[in-house]
Design a protein around this motif. Structure first.
Motif, PDB file in Angstrom:
ATOM      1  N   ARG A 144      -0.407  -7.363  -0.877  1.00  0.00           N
ATOM      2  CA  ARG A 144       0.823  -6.426  -1.260  1.00  0.00           C
ATOM      3  C   ARG A 144       0.538  -5.758  -2.771  1.00  0.00           C
ATOM      4  O   ARG A 144       1.209  -4.571  -3.188  1.00  0.00           O
ATOM      5  CB  ARG A 144       2.262  -7.113  -1.552  1.00  0.00           C
ATOM      6  N   VAL A 145      -0.633  -6.173  -3.362  1.00  0.00           N
ATOM      7  CA  VAL A 145      -0.998  -5.578  -4.627  1.00  0.00           C
ATOM      8  C   VAL A 145      -2.257  -4.653  -4.589  1.00  0.00           C
ATOM      9  O   VAL A 145      -2.720  -4.596  -5.631  1.00  0.00           O
ATOM     10  CB  VAL A 145      -0.934  -6.494  -5.826  1.00  0.00           C
ATOM     11  N   ARG A 198       6.588   3.119  -6.263  1.00  0.00           N
ATOM     12  CA  ARG A 198       6.302   2.462  -5.098  1.00  0.00           C
ATOM     13  C   ARG A 198       6.316   0.868  -5.379  1.00  0.00           C
ATOM     14  O   ARG A 198       6.727   0.180  -4.596  1.00  0.00           O
ATOM     15  CB  ARG A 198       4.451   2.585  -4.771  1.00  0.00           C
ATOM     16  N   SER A 199       5.828   0.390  -6.615  1.00  0.00           N
ATOM     17  CA  SER A 199       5.862  -0.846  -7.018  1.00  0.00           C
ATOM     18  C   SER A 199       5.730  -0.759  -8.580  1.00  0.00           C
ATOM     19  O   SER A 199       5.336  -0.049  -9.329  1.00  0.00           O
ATOM     20  CB  SER A 199       5.021  -1.804  -6.271  1.00  0.00           C
ATOM     21  N   VAL A 220      12.536  -1.443  -5.056  1.00  0.00           N
ATOM     22  CA  VAL A 220      11.187  -1.268  -5.315  1.00  0.00           C
ATOM     23  C   VAL A 220      10.684  -2.686  -5.648  1.00  0.00           C
ATOM     24  O   VAL A 220      11.090  -3.236  -6.604  1.00  0.00           O
ATOM     25  CB  VAL A 220      10.902  -0.167  -6.444  1.00  0.00           C
ATOM     26  N   PRO A 221       9.762  -3.195  -5.218  1.00  0.00           N
ATOM     27  CA  PRO A 221       8.988  -4.588  -5.511  1.00  0.00           C
ATOM     28  C   PRO A 221       8.482  -4.528  -6.809  1.00  0.00           C
ATOM     29  O   PRO A 221       7.847  -3.652  -7.290  1.00  0.00           O
ATOM     30  CB  PRO A 221       8.064  -4.929  -4.491  1.00  0.00           C
ATOM     31  N   ALA A 222       8.792  -5.588  -7.675  1.00  0.00           N
ATOM     32  CA  ALA A 222       8.294  -5.821  -8.878  1.00  0.00           C
ATOM     33  C   ALA A 222       7.687  -7.057  -8.983  1.00  0.00           C
ATOM     34  O   ALA A 222       8.153  -8.224  -9.157  1.00  0.00           O
ATOM     35  CB  ALA A 222       9.527  -5.748 -10.270  1.00  0.00           C
ATOM     36  N   PHE A 223       6.244  -6.824  -8.892  1.00  0.00           N
ATOM     37  CA  PHE A 223       5.331  -8.149  -8.959  1.00  0.00           C
ATOM     38  C   PHE A 223       5.060  -8.811 -10.127  1.00  0.00           C
ATOM     39  O   PHE A 223       4.860  -7.941 -11.219  1.00  0.00           O
ATOM     40  CB  PHE A 223       4.046  -7.734  -8.208  1.00  0.00           C
ATOM     41  N   ALA A 262       2.676   0.628 -13.068  1.00  0.00           N
ATOM     42  CA  ALA A 262       3.448   1.073 -11.914  1.00  0.00           C
ATOM     43  C   ALA A 262       2.619   1.746 -10.878  1.00  0.00           C
ATOM     44  O   ALA A 262       1.862   2.635 -11.569  1.00  0.00           O
ATOM     45  CB  ALA A 262       4.758   1.756 -11.994  1.00  0.00           C
TER      46      ALA A 262
END
Length: 268
Positions: free
Chosen positions: A12-13, A54-55, A76-79, A100
């Motif tokens: 995912r990253v 996107r993230s 929006v995903p925040a990893f 980001a």
């Protein structure tokens, strides 16, 4: 949407892997429709310019400082991960708070970019991303309306260019050309005087160019070291030099651009 990371290989990253490999990123990012914004100030400028994330990727300690952004983009995903894990993912220690992955904006048509422009910069084969970012920062500060770049020029949306520009690459519209000499002919047809910064025997001083007070002017800057190509020089209306003292022959291209933009800024 906060997501805790525990594995540097988390797919995912993938947007953030191998950020230090310049050649790979230059191929990947345009092809995948993304760019990387680094640091809260740059990130805020990207979002203020209407660019879409996107993230996000950050250490947990930055969550409170960036809470307003995460709240504004709840889907929006925040990893989030430890500094050590983030370094394993991106290839360096993240000191600027957050990254980001941003959707790359659609290209601006050259005709739209030139509409109403009075001063533009044209960049030929400038490959150093530090110079590229510095030129955009000067262009934003000194009333340049748009930037055109040659096919082999570096990417203004590469991470280092964005960082050096302090995010001003988001404020200046720009477009990549297919053929630079042909574009110079096109600019002349649009009413632009075209001035190439080059140390030629017949070059004007920058002061003499400024005294002509052109309503529309394109300033053309060449690659580090070799300068402008013969074809580009031949297509331009004139060559221009910045007078030097103490035996110095020339300035760094970013410094020369700043001097030229200031000297030839349009009348207010």
């Amino acid at each position: 949407m906060i997501i805790e990371l525990h594995d540097a290989g988390d797919p995912r990253v993938a947007d953030y892997t191998e950020l230090t490999d310049v050649q790979l990123r230059r191929l990947r990012e345009p092809a995948e429709g993304l760019y990387i914004a680094e640091g809260p100030r740059v990130l805020r400028r990207a979002l203020a310019a209407g660019h879409r994330p996107r993230s996000f990727l950050m250490a947990r300690k930055w969550l409170s400082d960036l809470n307003d952004l995460l709240t504004a983009y709840p889907g929006v995903p925040a990893f989030v991960g430890s500094p050590e894990l983030l370094a394993d993912i991106i290839g360096f220690n993240l000191h600027r708070g957050a990254l980001a992955a941003m959707h790359r904006p659609d290209p601006v048509p050259v005709a739209k970019l030139l509409a109403g422009a009075r001063r533009i910069a044209v960049l030929e084969d400038i490959v150093d991303h530090t110079n590229l970012g510095a030129i955009f920062r000067s262009a934003a500060a000194l009333d340049v309306d748009a930037v055109l770049i040659s096919p082999r020029c570096g990417d203004p949306l590469y991470r280092r260019s964005i960082r050096v520009s302090m995010g001003t690459v988001f404020q200046i519209p720009w477009a990549r050309l297919e053929d630079l000499p042909a574009a110079i002919v096109m600019l002349r047809g649009q009413g632009f005087a075209t001035a190439a910064l080059a140390l030629t025997d017949d070059s004007l001083t920058i002061d003499r160019l400024a005294d002509r007070k052109y309503e529309r002017l394109a300033l053309i800057l060449g690659t580090e070291g070799e300068g402008l190509s013969a074809a580009t020089l031949a297509a331009a209306d004139c060559a221009v030099r910045i007078p030097m003292g103490r035996g110095v022959d020339s300035l760094n291209v970013a410094a020369a651009g700043a001097v030229a933009f200031w000297a030839c800024r349009p009348a207010q």
